[in-house]
Design an enzyme around this catalytic site. Structure first.
Site, PDB file in Angstrom:
ATOM      1  N   GLY A   9      31.747  40.311  46.455  1.00 23.40           N
ATOM      2  CA  GLY A   9      31.066  41.063  45.403  1.00 23.40           C
ATOM      3  C   GLY A   9      30.418  40.126  44.398  1.00 23.40           C
ATOM      4  O   GLY A   9      29.962  39.033  44.760  1.00 23.40           O
ATOM      5  N   VAL A 116      41.708  35.524  41.614  1.00 22.41           N
ATOM      6  CA  VAL A 116      40.781  35.946  40.563  1.00 22.41           C
ATOM      7  C   VAL A 116      41.010  37.419  40.204  1.00 22.41           C
ATOM      8  O   VAL A 116      40.792  37.846  39.077  1.00 22.41           O
ATOM      9  CB  VAL A 116      39.306  35.718  40.999  1.00 22.41           C
ATOM     10  CG1 VAL A 116      38.332  36.138  39.898  1.00 22.41           C
ATOM     11  CG2 VAL A 116      39.069  34.254  41.355  1.00 22.41           C
ATOM     12  N   HIS A 173      46.197  36.627  30.905  1.00 25.25           N
ATOM     13  CA  HIS A 173      44.751  36.874  30.882  1.00 25.25           C
ATOM     14  C   HIS A 173      44.575  38.362  30.578  1.00 25.25           C
ATOM     15  O   HIS A 173      44.431  39.194  31.457  1.00 25.25           O
ATOM     16  CB  HIS A 173      44.153  36.504  32.241  1.00 25.25           C
ATOM     17  CG  HIS A 173      42.685  36.781  32.342  1.00 25.25           C
ATOM     18  ND1 HIS A 173      41.768  36.180  31.525  1.00 25.25           N
ATOM     19  CD2 HIS A 173      41.980  37.592  33.169  1.00 25.25           C
ATOM     20  CE1 HIS A 173      40.553  36.615  31.847  1.00 25.25           C
ATOM     21  NE2 HIS A 173      40.663  37.468  32.837  1.00 25.25           N
TER      22      HIS A 173
HETATM   23  P1  NAI Z   1      33.063  43.522  42.987  1.00 27.34           P
HETATM   24  O1  NAI Z   1      33.335  44.984  43.024  1.00 27.34           O
HETATM   25  O2  NAI Z   1      31.673  43.070  42.741  1.00 27.34           O
HETATM   26  O3  NAI Z   1      33.563  42.861  44.363  1.00 27.34           O
HETATM   27  C1  NAI Z   1      34.815  43.100  44.911  1.00 27.34           C
HETATM   28  C2  NAI Z   1      34.654  43.042  46.424  1.00 27.34           C
HETATM   29  O4  NAI Z   1      35.930  43.065  47.045  1.00 27.34           O
HETATM   30  C3  NAI Z   1      33.871  44.237  47.008  1.00 27.34           C
HETATM   31  O5  NAI Z   1      32.706  43.759  47.674  1.00 27.34           O
HETATM   32  C4  NAI Z   1      34.866  44.879  47.968  1.00 27.34           C
HETATM   33  O6  NAI Z   1      34.251  45.396  49.146  1.00 27.34           O
HETATM   34  C5  NAI Z   1      35.780  43.703  48.289  1.00 27.34           C
HETATM   35  N1  NAI Z   1      37.073  44.077  48.839  1.00 27.34           N
HETATM   36  C6  NAI Z   1      37.902  45.085  48.454  1.00 27.34           C
HETATM   37  N2  NAI Z   1      39.012  45.080  49.231  1.00 27.34           N
HETATM   38  C7  NAI Z   1      38.890  44.060  50.097  1.00 27.34           C
HETATM   39  C8  NAI Z   1      39.698  43.535  51.129  1.00 27.34           C
HETATM   40  N3  NAI Z   1      40.894  44.080  51.433  1.00 27.34           N
HETATM   41  N4  NAI Z   1      39.263  42.473  51.835  1.00 27.34           N
HETATM   42  C9  NAI Z   1      38.059  41.901  51.558  1.00 27.34           C
HETATM   43  N5  NAI Z   1      37.233  42.350  50.578  1.00 27.34           N
HETATM   44  C10 NAI Z   1      37.654  43.423  49.870  1.00 27.34           C
HETATM   45  O7  NAI Z   1      34.073  42.900  41.918  1.00 27.34           O
HETATM   46  P2  NAI Z   1      33.951  41.514  41.120  1.00 27.34           P
HETATM   47  O8  NAI Z   1      33.202  41.729  39.872  1.00 27.34           O
HETATM   48  O9  NAI Z   1      33.531  40.452  42.046  1.00 27.34           O
HETATM   49  O10 NAI Z   1      35.507  41.319  40.703  1.00 27.34           O
HETATM   50  C11 NAI Z   1      36.510  41.129  41.701  1.00 27.34           C
HETATM   51  C12 NAI Z   1      37.898  41.090  41.045  1.00 27.34           C
HETATM   52  O11 NAI Z   1      37.961  39.995  40.166  1.00 27.34           O
HETATM   53  C13 NAI Z   1      38.246  42.312  40.198  1.00 27.34           C
HETATM   54  O12 NAI Z   1      39.618  42.613  40.346  1.00 27.34           O
HETATM   55  C14 NAI Z   1      37.972  41.860  38.775  1.00 27.34           C
HETATM   56  O13 NAI Z   1      38.727  42.583  37.824  1.00 27.34           O
HETATM   57  C15 NAI Z   1      38.395  40.422  38.868  1.00 27.34           C
HETATM   58  N6  NAI Z   1      37.813  39.552  37.873  1.00 27.34           N
HETATM   59  C16 NAI Z   1      38.653  38.629  37.327  1.00 27.34           C
HETATM   60  C17 NAI Z   1      38.198  37.719  36.401  1.00 27.34           C
HETATM   61  C18 NAI Z   1      39.145  36.695  35.859  1.00 27.34           C
HETATM   62  O14 NAI Z   1      38.832  36.054  34.856  1.00 27.34           O
HETATM   63  N7  NAI Z   1      40.279  36.475  36.490  1.00 27.34           N
HETATM   64  C19 NAI Z   1      36.801  37.741  35.935  1.00 27.34           C
HETATM   65  C20 NAI Z   1      35.977  38.709  36.613  1.00 27.34           C
HETATM   66  C21 NAI Z   1      36.490  39.586  37.558  1.00 27.34           C
END
Ligand code: NAI
Length: 306
Positions: A9, A116, A173
């Protein structure tokens, strides 16, 4: 060096782009959504001719492709919506992370794992449990980003380049994070030489709320440019054995008098992952707040019902 990114994503795609741009290994982008990772990898491949980099990237929906990865980044999972806290994602993301970690354990038992997905510290702790990896190989990216946010906000306030500012953020976090003004220096000069206490407190509150501010403006999805930059910083430190001190969610086993929790602390990162948890000389007030953050995480972890 084989680096797999699970979840193609916003954060996953941008992380792939940054790693490719720095020539950091062969990249595998994996997503459960059919075609998504493949599409992003083809797009990134096309960019290589323009950027004049010769990188290798492959996108797939087959988790088996992560086999024998050296580093695995987990950017799969749901993001919060406006008004939601990171904790609201707990059980849905826990199920996703558990399934992914079982595959990591089976396919890439020697890998270093960078979490993440949110809620970050709890997902890091869960990954540690499910994989059974040694704690130095399971790292959560949260405090690196929080420190960058704090530095950015200070730089805007003072009109000073962010690169001149050193900050440390510890704790979870989330709402309980602790930006530490006492450990914040501008070219070695203490922050309170530049700002009054009230201004500092305002910047701390802004730092804590920064993620939510971005989520609320976006309406759907969450921050991705700075998070992907923070993941890249961590991977660079590991691959190049930089031994840099960065804030990450790491497992504490007695450090700071705390046991059995993953929480944001400064760590020396290099070959093998976490080489040292750095123990700061915290004030009484900081210690109490940090302990509270750790205890809150322990309680929240009990709410994982998968
Ligand atoms: P996004 O929605 O753009 O991408 C997430 C992707 O994960 C989607 O493409 C989805 O199809 C995929 N996915 C879901 N289940 C899956 C599985 N079992 N196997 C493979 N792929 C799978 O979300 P984004 O913005 O990339 O965020 C991802 C995660 O990171 C979220 O939980 C968000 O809260 C977290 N995050 C954490 C941050 C941090 O500072 N630690 C900062 C930004 C986001």
């Amino acid at each position: 060096m084989k680096i797999s990114i699970i979840g193609a994503g916003n954060v996953g795609g941008l992380t792939a782009m940054r790693l490719a741009g720095e020539g950091m290994g062969e990249i595998f982008l994996v997503d459960i959504a059919k075609g998504l990772a493949g599409a992003k990898s083809l797009d990134l491949e096309d960019a290589s001719a323009l950027l004049k980099y010769n990188y290798k990237i492959k996108g797939t929906d087959d988790i088996n492709e992560i086999k024998d990865s050296d580093i695995i980044v987990i950017t799969a999972g749901l993001t919060r919506k406006p008004g939601m806290s990171r904790l609201d994602l707990l059980n849905k993301n826990a199920q996703i992370i558990k399934d992914i970690c079982l595959n990591i354990k089976r396919l890439a038992p020697e890998s270093i794992l960078i979490m993440v997905a949110n809620p970050l510290d709890l997902m890091t702790r869960l990954a540690l449990k499910v994989t059974g990896f040694k704690p130095d190989k399971v790292i959560g990216m949260g405090a690196t980003l929080d420190a960058a946010r704090f530095a950015n906000l200070i730089s805007k306030e003072l009109n000073i380049p962010p690169g001149d500012i050193e900050t440390i953020v510890i704790g979870c976090h989330g709402e309980g994070m602790l930006p530490l003004p006492g450990f914040t220096k501008i070219k070695g000069i203490a922050l309170d030489e530049f700002l009054k206490e009230q201004n500092i407190q305002n910047l701390i509150q802004k730092t804590i709320g920064r993620g939510a501010e971005i989520v609320s403006l976006l309406g759907s999805g969450s921050a991705s440019f700075a998070p992907s930059a923070a993941v890249t910083e961590i991977i660079r430190a590991i691959i190049k054995n930089e031994k840099r001190i960065l804030g990450v969610s790491a497992y504490l086993n007695g450090e700071y008098g705390i046991k059995d929790v993953c929480i944001g602390v400064p760590c020396r990162l290099g070959k093998g992952g976490v080489q040292q948890v750095v123990e700061l000389d915290l004030s009484k007030q900081e210690k109490e707040a940090f302990l509270k953050s750790a205890n809150d995480l322990k309680e929240q972890y009990k709410n994982i019902t998968i």
